[in-house]
Design a protein around this motif. Structure first.
Motif, PDB file in Angstrom:
ATOM      1  N   PHE A 205      57.087 -25.679 -14.172  1.00 23.02           N
ATOM      2  CA  PHE A 205      57.066 -27.094 -13.767  1.00 23.02           C
ATOM      3  C   PHE A 205      58.291 -27.842 -14.287  1.00 23.02           C
ATOM      4  O   PHE A 205      58.713 -28.839 -13.714  1.00 23.02           O
ATOM      5  N   ILE A 206      58.821 -27.349 -15.401  1.00 25.06           N
ATOM      6  CA  ILE A 206      59.941 -28.055 -16.034  1.00 25.06           C
ATOM      7  C   ILE A 206      61.254 -27.748 -15.312  1.00 25.06           C
ATOM      8  O   ILE A 206      62.136 -28.597 -15.212  1.00 25.06           O
ATOM      9  N   ALA A 207      61.342 -26.525 -14.790  1.00 26.26           N
ATOM     10  CA  ALA A 207      62.604 -26.085 -14.169  1.00 26.26           C
ATOM     11  C   ALA A 207      63.131 -27.102 -13.159  1.00 26.26           C
ATOM     12  O   ALA A 207      64.323 -27.405 -13.145  1.00 26.26           O
ATOM     13  N   ASN A 208      62.245 -27.634 -12.292  1.00 19.73           N
ATOM     14  CA  ASN A 208      62.702 -28.567 -11.252  1.00 19.73           C
ATOM     15  C   ASN A 208      62.133 -29.964 -11.433  1.00 19.73           C
ATOM     16  O   ASN A 208      62.002 -30.714 -10.474  1.00 19.73           O
ATOM     17  N   VAL A 209      61.811 -30.302 -12.690  1.00 19.87           N
ATOM     18  CA  VAL A 209      61.113 -31.566 -12.913  1.00 19.87           C
ATOM     19  C   VAL A 209      61.952 -32.779 -12.501  1.00 19.87           C
ATOM     20  O   VAL A 209      61.417 -33.835 -12.173  1.00 19.87           O
ATOM     21  N   LEU A 210      63.270 -32.627 -12.483  1.00 21.00           N
ATOM     22  CA  LEU A 210      64.125 -33.767 -12.106  1.00 21.00           C
ATOM     23  C   LEU A 210      64.275 -33.896 -10.595  1.00 21.00           C
ATOM     24  O   LEU A 210      64.610 -34.959 -10.088  1.00 21.00           O
ATOM     25  N   ASP A 211      64.038 -32.805  -9.856  1.00 13.86           N
ATOM     26  CA  ASP A 211      64.290 -32.815  -8.407  1.00 13.86           C
ATOM     27  C   ASP A 211      63.037 -32.767  -7.563  1.00 13.86           C
ATOM     28  O   ASP A 211      63.015 -33.263  -6.446  1.00 13.86           O
ATOM     29  N   SER A 212      61.992 -32.122  -8.064  1.00 22.50           N
ATOM     30  CA  SER A 212      60.816 -31.919  -7.226  1.00 22.50           C
ATOM     31  C   SER A 212      59.776 -33.004  -7.507  1.00 22.50           C
ATOM     32  O   SER A 212      59.308 -33.159  -8.641  1.00 22.50           O
ATOM     33  N   GLU A 213      59.399 -33.733  -6.453  1.00 21.06           N
ATOM     34  CA  GLU A 213      58.403 -34.794  -6.621  1.00 21.06           C
ATOM     35  C   GLU A 213      57.078 -34.207  -7.085  1.00 21.06           C
ATOM     36  O   GLU A 213      56.351 -34.814  -7.864  1.00 21.06           O
ATOM     37  N   ASP A 215      56.604 -31.419  -8.918  1.00 20.52           N
ATOM     38  CA  ASP A 215      56.655 -31.036 -10.327  1.00 20.52           C
ATOM     39  C   ASP A 215      56.653 -32.264 -11.231  1.00 20.52           C
ATOM     40  O   ASP A 215      56.073 -32.254 -12.320  1.00 20.52           O
ATOM     41  N   LYS A 216      57.305 -33.336 -10.761  1.00 19.88           N
ATOM     42  CA  LYS A 216      57.263 -34.597 -11.491  1.00 19.88           C
ATOM     43  C   LYS A 216      55.821 -35.076 -11.633  1.00 19.88           C
ATOM     44  O   LYS A 216      55.375 -35.473 -12.709  1.00 19.88           O
ATOM     45  N   ALA A 217      55.100 -35.034 -10.510  1.00 16.00           N
ATOM     46  CA  ALA A 217      53.725 -35.538 -10.501  1.00 16.00           C
ATOM     47  C   ALA A 217      52.846 -34.694 -11.420  1.00 16.00           C
ATOM     48  O   ALA A 217      52.043 -35.230 -12.192  1.00 16.00           O
ATOM     49  N   ILE A 218      53.007 -33.379 -11.347  1.00 18.77           N
ATOM     50  CA  ILE A 218      52.182 -32.495 -12.173  1.00 18.77           C
ATOM     51  C   ILE A 218      52.481 -32.726 -13.651  1.00 18.77           C
ATOM     52  O   ILE A 218      51.574 -32.864 -14.479  1.00 18.77           O
TER      53      ILE A 218
END
Ligand code: C2E
Ligand code: CA
Ligand code: CA
Ligand code: CA
Length: 279
Positions: A205-213, A215-218
């Protein structure tokens, strides 16, 4: 069709390799490695986001195979489980981690805790508490300096057994973290009942936390939920300063990842912590 055929071939060749010869050979070698203690522990720093200081380390086992070189724990831990060797490996890890942490404390290295990964079989085997007590007693390490990392799915396997184990660990003052949080099946209502100390948000979840909405939400939801249960949150796999800043904003307590250091030898940890400037 040709491309698919080729992929199939590679797929089956891969399966044959890992499923038969290779696996048997590795399991034989593992028997020898357990007897000889051919393992090493590496340690990865965990950094408190509010102070940017290393507060704890996670112990990660390494197997340096005489012919094949470094074999990843993701490969050999499942093999050890299957061959009935995981308790031997796991006890070696517990002892070594406690010894090392006790030594760091004697040297004045400012670490609050060392965390050790516990596999599902090791957790359910029945002798774990005794092994922990032995490792603490023979190293002289205070129990609050030891943490265990167990996965979410393991907790849910047998809830009443889990509750009993966690109560005993709590009574002993041993820390418990749920590892790889978010990847397994878990029930929030159970989570509330489990006396645990930390949640570790899985690296995926952290890998794309800045780009993926998504992963941000999770990630946001996990941190908010952890806060409401009074659990501290550790993010795994933090590789950039931007990720660390974003996680700090969300209220994450600490971070672990290549940004602050890859898993390293005990000497390298001592060296890292000698330099007392915040990271
Ligand atoms: P884990 O418990 O989730 O450990 C974190 C893994 O993520 C480690 O891999 C670590 O090297 C890697 N990692 C940490 N930060 C980063 C990062 O910023 N980027 C990337 N790409 N990776 C990062 P490692 O050491 O190969 O261990 C893999 C898994 O093997 C562990 O996952 C754990 O499940 C298992 N394992 C390791 N040591 C032990 C052990 O002593 N006992 C048991 N039962 N399992 C172990
Ligand atoms: Ca872990
Ligand atoms: Ca993890
Ligand atoms: Ca993970």
């Amino acid at each position: 069709a040709k491309a698919a055929g080729k992929n199939n071939y590679q797929y089956y060749a891969g399966l044959m390799n890992s499923a038969s010869l290779d696996k048997l050979e590795l399991q034989n070698d593992l028997h020898r490695a357990v007897a000889a203690g051919d393992f090493e522990l590496y340690y990865q720093p965990v950094v408190d986001l509010s102070t940017r200081r290393v507060v704890s380390v996670e112990a990660l086992v390494r197997w340096f195979h005489p012919q094949r070189g470094n074999i990843r724990p993701e490969v050999f831990v499942p093999l050890a489980e299957e061959a009935g060797l995981i308790v031997g490996v796991g006890n070696w890890v517990l002892n070594e981690a406690c010894m090392q942490m006790a030594e760091w404390r004697r040297e004045g290295v400012a670490l609050q805790r060392i965390a050790v990964n516990i596999s599902a079989l090791q957790f359910s085997e029945g002798g774990l508490l005794r092994h922990i007590i032995n490792a603490l007693e023979s190293s002289g390490l205070p129990s609050h300096c030891l943490g265990l990392e167990i996965t979410e799915s393991l907790l849910m396997e047998d809830v009443s057994y889990t509750l009993g184990m966690l109560a005993d660990l709590k009574a002993m003052d041993v820390n418990v973290s749920i590892d790889d949080f978010g990847t397994g099946y878990s029930s929030m209502s159970y989570l509330k009942q489990f006396p645990i100390d930390h949640l570790k948000i899985d690296r995926s979840f952290i890998a794309n936390v800045l780009d993926s909405e998504q992963d941000k939400a999770i990630t946001t939801a996990i941190i908010a939920m952890a806060k409401s249960f009074d659990l501290s949150v550790i993010a795994e796999g933090v590789e950039s300063e931007q990720q660390a800043l974003y996680l700090e904003e969300l209220g994450c307590d600490s971070c672990q990842g290549y940004l602050y250091g890859k898993p390293m030898s005990a000497e390298d940890i001592s060296r890292l912590l000698e330099d007392s400037a915040p990271l």
